[in-house]
Design a protein around this motif. Structure first.
Motif, PDB file in Angstrom:
ATOM      1  N   GLU A  95       0.790  -1.217  -0.162  1.00  0.00           N
ATOM      2  CA  GLU A  95      -0.095   0.183  -0.205  1.00  0.00           C
ATOM      3  C   GLU A  95       0.906   1.332   0.035  1.00  0.00           C
ATOM      4  O   GLU A  95       1.886   1.299   0.730  1.00  0.00           O
ATOM      5  N   LEU A  96       0.276   2.068  -0.886  1.00  0.00           N
ATOM      6  CA  LEU A  96       1.133   3.576  -0.751  1.00  0.00           C
ATOM      7  C   LEU A  96      -0.023   4.354   0.541  1.00  0.00           C
ATOM      8  O   LEU A  96      -1.036   4.289   0.500  1.00  0.00           O
ATOM      9  N   VAL A  97       0.928   4.786   1.519  1.00  0.00           N
ATOM     10  CA  VAL A  97       0.228   5.618   2.505  1.00  0.00           C
ATOM     11  C   VAL A  97       0.612   7.034   2.448  1.00  0.00           C
ATOM     12  O   VAL A  97       1.961   7.283   2.407  1.00  0.00           O
ATOM     13  N   ILE A  98      -0.239   7.663   2.198  1.00  0.00           N
ATOM     14  CA  ILE A  98      -0.243   9.325   2.412  1.00  0.00           C
ATOM     15  C   ILE A  98      -0.888   9.852   3.370  1.00  0.00           C
ATOM     16  O   ILE A  98      -2.237   9.715   3.562  1.00  0.00           O
ATOM     17  N   ARG A  99      -0.080  10.574   4.353  1.00  0.00           N
ATOM     18  CA  ARG A  99      -0.679  11.373   5.221  1.00  0.00           C
ATOM     19  C   ARG A  99      -0.186  12.665   5.329  1.00  0.00           C
ATOM     20  O   ARG A  99       0.801  13.068   4.955  1.00  0.00           O
ATOM     21  N   TRP A 100      -1.284  13.455   5.474  1.00  0.00           N
ATOM     22  CA  TRP A 100      -1.116  15.046   5.338  1.00  0.00           C
ATOM     23  C   TRP A 100      -1.771  15.815   6.486  1.00  0.00           C
ATOM     24  O   TRP A 100      -2.801  15.167   7.112  1.00  0.00           O
ATOM     25  N   TRP A 101      -1.347  16.967   6.639  1.00  0.00           N
ATOM     26  CA  TRP A 101      -1.955  17.735   7.729  1.00  0.00           C
ATOM     27  C   TRP A 101      -2.129  19.222   7.060  1.00  0.00           C
ATOM     28  O   TRP A 101      -1.436  19.605   6.517  1.00  0.00           O
ATOM     29  N   THR A 102      -3.169  19.771   7.471  1.00  0.00           N
ATOM     30  CA  THR A 102      -3.396  21.232   7.380  1.00  0.00           C
ATOM     31  C   THR A 102      -4.136  21.958   8.552  1.00  0.00           C
ATOM     32  O   THR A 102      -4.763  21.307   9.639  1.00  0.00           O
TER      33      THR A 102
END
Length: 140
Positions: free
Chosen positions: A122-129
């Protein structure tokens, strides 16, 4: 927008992962906006202080003129050897110029921070704004 410190307080694990990518190598990629609206990519170095993520340039570089005209930008951490072992880090926001004697220096008001890794298949993309907090998606 947020300072680096505010980002660290909001999501320490993600901030540490993004910071590790930037500290793994010295040179990174800065994307700015040209006068005609097209993107420009340039090399830069970053520095972390107690409060801010900072980056700089030689005086009168075209990237400096871009940022003085329109501070929106993105920093992409150098992937090093190209492996995804440590993931991939990016931050974007608005550059705010800091007075210095020589060259030009900026701090980043962060609008978004992203860390991408591979977990098994799996490609895991974690992001925050600042407005939406931490989010994550996984893709096969």
């Amino acid at each position: 927008m947020a300072t680096w410190r505010e980002f660290e307080h909001a999501t320490p694990e993600l901030a540490a992962a993004v910071r590790a990518r930037f500290e793994a190598t010295k040179h990174h990629v800065l994307a700015t906006i040209r006068r005609d609206g097209a993107p420009r990519v340039s090399g830069t170095e970053v520095e972390f202080t107690d409060k801010d993520l900072k980056f700089g340039s030689m005086a009168d570089a075209v990237k400096v003129r871009d940022l003085q005209r329109d501070g929106r930008c993105a920093l992409h951490a150098n992937p090093g050897d190209g492996s995804m072992d440590g993931g991939d880090g990016k931050v974007s926001g608005v550059a705010v110029e800091i007075p210095v004697r020589e060259g030009n220096s900026f701090r980043l008001d962060i609008r978004e921070a992203v860390h991408t890794t591979v977990d098994g298949d799996e490609l895991v993309i974690r992001w925050w704004t600042p407005n939406n907090g931490l989010r994550e998606i996984r893709r096969k």
